[in-house]
Design an enzyme around this catalytic site. Structure first.
Site, short mmCIF file in Angstrom:
data_model
loop_
_atom_site.label_atom_id
_atom_site.label_comp_id
_atom_site.label_asym_id
_atom_site.label_seq_id
_atom_site.Cartn_x
_atom_site.Cartn_y
_atom_site.Cartn_z
N CYS A 221 -26.12 -3.40 -9.35
CA CYS A 221 -27.37 -3.70 -8.66
C CYS A 221 -27.12 -4.30 -7.28
O CYS A 221 -27.35 -5.48 -7.03
CB CYS A 221 -28.22 -4.65 -9.51
SG CYS A 221 -28.63 -3.87 -11.06
N ARG B 254 0.80 -1.23 0.00
CA ARG B 254 0.00 0.00 0.00
C ARG B 254 0.84 1.28 0.00
O ARG B 254 0.55 2.23 -0.74
CB ARG B 254 -0.89 -0.01 1.25
CG ARG B 254 -1.91 1.10 1.32
CD ARG B 254 -2.59 1.11 2.69
NE ARG B 254 -3.07 -0.19 3.07
CZ ARG B 254 -4.31 -0.66 2.79
NH1 ARG B 254 -5.17 0.11 2.17
NH2 ARG B 254 -4.67 -1.87 3.16
N ARG C 151 -12.82 -1.31 -2.06
CA ARG C 151 -12.44 -0.94 -0.69
C ARG C 151 -13.57 -0.33 0.13
O ARG C 151 -13.77 -0.71 1.28
CB ARG C 151 -11.23 0.01 -0.69
CG ARG C 151 -9.95 -0.60 -1.25
CD ARG C 151 -8.72 0.26 -0.98
NE ARG C 151 -8.43 0.31 0.43
CZ ARG C 151 -8.69 1.33 1.22
NH1 ARG C 151 -9.23 2.43 0.73
NH2 ARG C 151 -8.41 1.27 2.50
N TYR D 42 -4.87 -1.76 -3.96
CA TYR D 42 -6.06 -2.58 -3.73
C TYR D 42 -7.27 -1.98 -4.43
O TYR D 42 -8.39 -2.02 -3.92
CB TYR D 42 -6.29 -2.78 -2.21
CG TYR D 42 -5.07 -3.35 -1.53
CD1 TYR D 42 -4.68 -4.66 -1.78
CD2 TYR D 42 -4.27 -2.58 -0.69
CE1 TYR D 42 -3.53 -5.18 -1.19
CE2 TYR D 42 -3.12 -3.09 -0.10
CZ TYR D 42 -2.76 -4.40 -0.35
OH TYR D 42 -1.62 -4.91 0.22
#
Ligand SMILES: *Cc1c(COP(=O)(O)O)cnc(C)c1O
Length: 425
Positions: free
Chosen positions: A353, A287, A323, A381
């Site tokens: 949906c 990250r 996320r 991510y």
């Protein structure tokens, strides 16, 4: 510094306006800054200068070949969690010899591939995995380099889905079982015990839990050393967090400060107890290398104000960026061209949906249909977790380098999404 800023009223990635990118490549599109990527990697690389250390980028955060290539050229190794990721390393020109293989469920085929390609190390997470790896290596007439992923049982104080170092997690070998597991590993003829590793969680804003984990690993290394098992490397995992802009969050510890403290402890320990013995130090950041180097660019399709909620329906969705719905993650939203006018409180949602299809909630913005929005800090991510739910082709990916724009993954077409399917004969 941020490589995404408003210039003359328009949000830019480096020197390229996001409106120009939307016009050229359409939306939704992931846009990355090369300079941001390299700066983030340098924070690790520079702090390791002059030391026996290796930064293995955890590529599940963002595995686009162009990203891997840029990092490989800076000397990065890679942390992989599948055979597919190893093939990506190779396709991007990365070095399997600087690649470590993590994950709890490595298959026989994946082990074979990794042995044949000559990876640096298997980060083994259980006793059955040791036996399987021993068998696979034996059949190939090889010895597999192994490290044990030890679960130091420290609380990383992060979201339960990304906390991985507690007893209740599926990851790693429990600290109390580690010695026995090392003895098992050392007794197997086709394994070379070379290291120890851990990874306690993700999005850690403070390095205290990491330093606590380091102390536990050191304790084990000393015990093993006394038994005659000498480890060549110590891998502290990844996990350093980034600033998502969440109100009330403290900023994450600067990478250089963390590495400084970590090396200081390691140096003191080596001098004091480890007889000055060298030990290679490995990091697995994901990250913190890519998150703030990327945004997800999306266009407002419809505005749907209502009695209880106002919805801003955009062309990106949970299939592009999981996320928010997966972790209840808060991500910043910036209009590409901020406009004057009345601000309302909007939920930014996609066309999928599912009620869980939201990207941001309760944001005060002045909006008109057609407006472009950037979901900030989306480089990690994001694309790697994207799916084809609702037969949506995955987004395009673009890297900006100064004034230049490079399409590094073209938009997937719906026909490509179902191209592998056949009807029954
Ligand atoms: C995901 C992961 C990482 C990277 O974590 P970040 O929080 O993105 O730095 C490192 N090591 C292992 C084993 C992982 O699973």
């Amino acid at each position: 510094m941020s490589y995404f800023s408003h210039q003359d009223g328009v949000l830019h990635a480096e020197n390229v306006s996001l409106s120009a990118i939307a016009e050229q490549f359409g939306t939704p599109t992931y846009v990355y800054s090369k300079a941001a990527l390299l700066e983030n990697f340098s924070a690790y690389h520079d702090a390791c200068q002059g030391r026996d250390a290796l930064v293995c980028y955890a590529m599940k955060a963002n595995s686009n070949l162009a990203v891997l290539d840029l990092l490989a050229r800076q000397g990065a190794g890679f942390d992989i969690v599948s055979g597919g990721e190893l093939l990506r390393v190779i396709a991007a020109g990365g070095d399997p010899g600087k690649t470590i293989f993590s994950g709890v469920g490595k298959t026989v085929e994946e082990m074979q591939l990794a042995l044949e390609k000559g990876i640096l190390c298997f980060n083994v997470e259980s006793i059955p995995e040791l036996h399987r790896l021993n068998e696979v290596a034996g059949k190939l007439g090889m010895r597999a380099p192994v490290s044990l992923r030890v679960n130091p049982n420290v609380d990383a104080k992060t979201h339960p889905y990304i906390a991985t170092g507690l007893k209740a997690n599926k990851f790693g070998v429990a600290f109390d079982d580690a010695l026995d597991t090392y003895r098992t590993a050392a007794s197997l003829p086709h394994l070379d015990v070379v290291g120890i590793d851990c990874h306690i969680g993700s999005q850690l804003l403070d390095d205290a839990p990491l330093l606590e984990a380091l102390d536990k690993l050191i304790e084990l290394i000393d015990t093993l050393h006394a038994e005659g098992t000498h480890l060549h490397h110590l891998d502290i995992g990844g996990g350093i967090g980034v600033d998502y802009g969440v109100a009330g969050d403290k900023p994450p510890v600067p990478v250089g400060d963390y590495l400084g403290r970590l090396f200081k402890r390691i140096d003191a320990w080596r001098a004091e107890k480890h007889g000055g013995q060298p030990i290679k130090v490995i990091f697995e950041p994901g990250r913190s290398i890519v998150a703030n180097a990327g945004v997800l660019l999306t266009k407002t399709e419809f505005l749907k104000p209502g009695a209880e909620k106002n919805f801003c329906i955009v062309d990106a969705a949970m299939n592009d960026l999981m996320r928010p719905t997966l972790y209840q993650a808060w991500m910043g939203v910036q209009p590409v061209t901020p406009r004057d006018g009345e601000k309302l409180v909007w939920d930014i949602v996609g066309p999928v949906c599912e009620s869980g299809d939201w990207l941001a909630r309760e944001r005060e913005l002045a909006l008109e249909p057609g407006d472009l929005l950037a979901i900030m800090t989306a480089g990690a991510y994001g694309m790697t977790m994207a799916s084809n739910y609702n037969t949506r082709g995955r987004a395009a990916e673009v890297i900006v380098d100064g004034d230049a724009t490079h399409l590094v993954r073209r938009r997937e077409t719906p026909a490509e999404v179902f191209a592998l399917e056949t009807m029954m004969k």
